[in-house]
Write an enzyme that holds these catalytic residues in place. Structure first.
Site, mmCIF file in Angstrom:
data_model
loop_
_atom_site.group_PDB
_atom_site.id
_atom_site.type_symbol
_atom_site.label_atom_id
_atom_site.label_comp_id
_atom_site.label_asym_id
_atom_site.label_seq_id
_atom_site.Cartn_x
_atom_site.Cartn_y
_atom_site.Cartn_z
ATOM 1 N N LYS A 47 0.838 -1.204 0.000
ATOM 2 C CA LYS A 47 0.000 0.000 0.000
ATOM 3 C C LYS A 47 0.873 1.255 0.000
ATOM 4 O O LYS A 47 0.659 2.161 -0.797
ATOM 5 C CB LYS A 47 -0.864 0.048 1.268
ATOM 6 C CG LYS A 47 -2.189 -0.625 1.161
ATOM 7 C CD LYS A 47 -2.927 -0.519 2.500
ATOM 8 C CE LYS A 47 -4.020 -1.555 2.549
ATOM 9 N NZ LYS A 47 -4.512 -1.820 3.897
ATOM 10 N N GLN B 92 -5.360 -1.075 9.758
ATOM 11 C CA GLN B 92 -5.385 -2.417 9.182
ATOM 12 C C GLN B 92 -6.067 -3.395 10.137
ATOM 13 O O GLN B 92 -5.760 -3.439 11.327
ATOM 14 C CB GLN B 92 -3.934 -2.869 8.892
ATOM 15 C CG GLN B 92 -3.813 -4.204 8.179
ATOM 16 C CD GLN B 92 -4.341 -4.200 6.755
ATOM 17 O OE1 GLN B 92 -4.374 -3.166 6.082
ATOM 18 N NE2 GLN B 92 -4.770 -5.353 6.287
ATOM 19 N N ASP C 232 -11.504 3.571 4.217
ATOM 20 C CA ASP C 232 -11.962 2.177 4.161
ATOM 21 C C ASP C 232 -13.476 2.095 3.972
ATOM 22 O O ASP C 232 -13.997 1.026 3.652
ATOM 23 C CB ASP C 232 -11.620 1.469 5.484
ATOM 24 C CG ASP C 232 -10.385 0.592 5.397
ATOM 25 O OD1 ASP C 232 -10.129 0.048 4.302
ATOM 26 O OD2 ASP C 232 -9.682 0.451 6.412
HETATM 27 N N1 GUN Z 1 -7.948 -6.244 6.292
HETATM 28 C C1 GUN Z 1 -8.299 -6.950 5.191
HETATM 29 N N2 GUN Z 1 -8.854 -6.137 4.258
HETATM 30 C C2 GUN Z 1 -8.851 -4.909 4.792
HETATM 31 C C3 GUN Z 1 -9.276 -3.644 4.298
HETATM 32 O O1 GUN Z 1 -9.798 -3.492 3.189
HETATM 33 N N3 GUN Z 1 -9.085 -2.596 5.148
HETATM 34 C C4 GUN Z 1 -8.546 -2.736 6.381
HETATM 35 N N4 GUN Z 1 -8.427 -1.654 7.133
HETATM 36 N N5 GUN Z 1 -8.134 -3.895 6.862
HETATM 37 C C5 GUN Z 1 -8.293 -4.967 6.070
#
Ligand code: GUN
Length: 294
Positions: free
Chosen positions: A54, A98, A121
């Site tokens: 990311k 996350q 998100d």
């Molecule tokens: N863990 C798995 N997928 C995601 C996501 O799209 N966002 C976040 N914050 N955590 C995740």
């Protein structure tokens, strides 16, 4: 039939390119650089890889990446304090914590503490409610990627019978809402659904977000249907190695479906591209600028 393979890598690269162009214009015309804070608590290896990727993509798009890594022993109060700090920081336009979080931290409390305007998100209850109400919202990245991939095949999804397998807050429920907003007829299936194969065989569009390796077999798919595979499952491979497979038995599905996403290289790359898009949208909205045209 041999399915058309939906090339998520190329579609995601194209989207990232458009976001990058828009970010460059924002810098040139307004002197703004969108910033996203990515918070990782603990040492989950999969999450670490994901967060590193990311951050690289954020930088490549001309945005500012703020990475915050906290120990696995972090308390809920400490994480809430960090979220408060990031909410107040004008350099930070997007906040991503996350998931999953360690068991001492209630993820719902953390998500609710994020400023909804910075919730890239799309998990905050305000954005969830706005999406469900048909109002403009920041929407979850993986579901948005799934819908973009489906639209890359069909253009309009109006009137299609869509079956979503999985009811998580991260994928199943929001993808169902997005499909509904696209005027599909949506059924959400889950572990208690009766005769799942028969239900799936009715779908023109099947979204598999169960988290179980190759659970969806070829004979669950209606001939010519589109299957979007959200699964990322590590399974043992020859020589003591492992490999990544989706929730759909790929070779079987490719013989029946009209179009199919591969794993890897399908939905995965779209998630990060959509995160960049959400960060750009959040930055524009926070500065009172119009929605970027992408
Ligand atoms: N863990 C798995 N997928 C995601 C996501 O799209 N966002 C976040 N914050 N955590 C995740």
């Amino acid at each position: 039939m041999t399915a058309r393979i939906i090339d998520g890598k190329t579609i995601a690269a194209d989207l990232r390119g458009k976001v990058t162009d828009s970010v460059h214009r924002l810098l040139r015309d307004r002197g703004l650089v969108p910033g996203i804070a990515v918070v990782l608590v603990g040492e989950n290896p999969a999450s670490e890889v994901y967060v590193r990727t990311k951050s690289k993509m954020v930088a490549a798009a001309g945005m500012h990446a703020i990475d915050r890594k906290l120990p696995v022993t972090t308390t809920e109060a400490e994480l809430l304090a960090l979220v408060g700090e990031l909410n107040a920081d004008p350099v930070v336009n997007g906040i991503l914590v996350q998931l999953p979080l360690p068991p001492q931290i209630d993820s719902h409390k953390i998500i609710a503490a994020i400023d909804p305007a910075k919730d890239v998100d799309g998990f905050h209850p305000l954005n969830v409610g706005r999406l469900a109400s048909g109002l403009p919202a920041l929407v979850p990245c993986t579901p948005l990627g799934c819908v973009m991939l489906a639209k890359s095949v069909h253009g309009s999804l109006a009137g299609m019978d869509a079956v979503v397998i999985g009811r998580s807050n991260i994928v199943g429920k929001p993808v169902a809402q997005l499909l509904l907003a696209e005027n599909a007829t949506v059924t959400i299936a889950h572990s208690k659904t009766r005769d799942l194969p028969a239900l799936c065989r009715r779908a023109d569009l099947l979204i598999a977000a169960i988290g179980r390796a190759e659970m969806v077999r070829g004979d669950w798919i209606k001939p010519g249907a589109t299957a979007i595979d959200v699964g990322i499952n590590r399974v043992p491979a020859e020589g003591g190695k492992s490999r990544i497979v989706g929730d759909v038995a790929y070779a079987e599905a490719a013989a029946v479906a009209g179009a199919l996403t591969p794993v890897p290289g399908g939905v995965g790359p779209m998630t990060i591209a959509c995160l960049l898009l959400n960060t750009l949208r959040a930055a524009c909205a926070q500065h009172g600028l119009p929605e970027p045209k992408i």
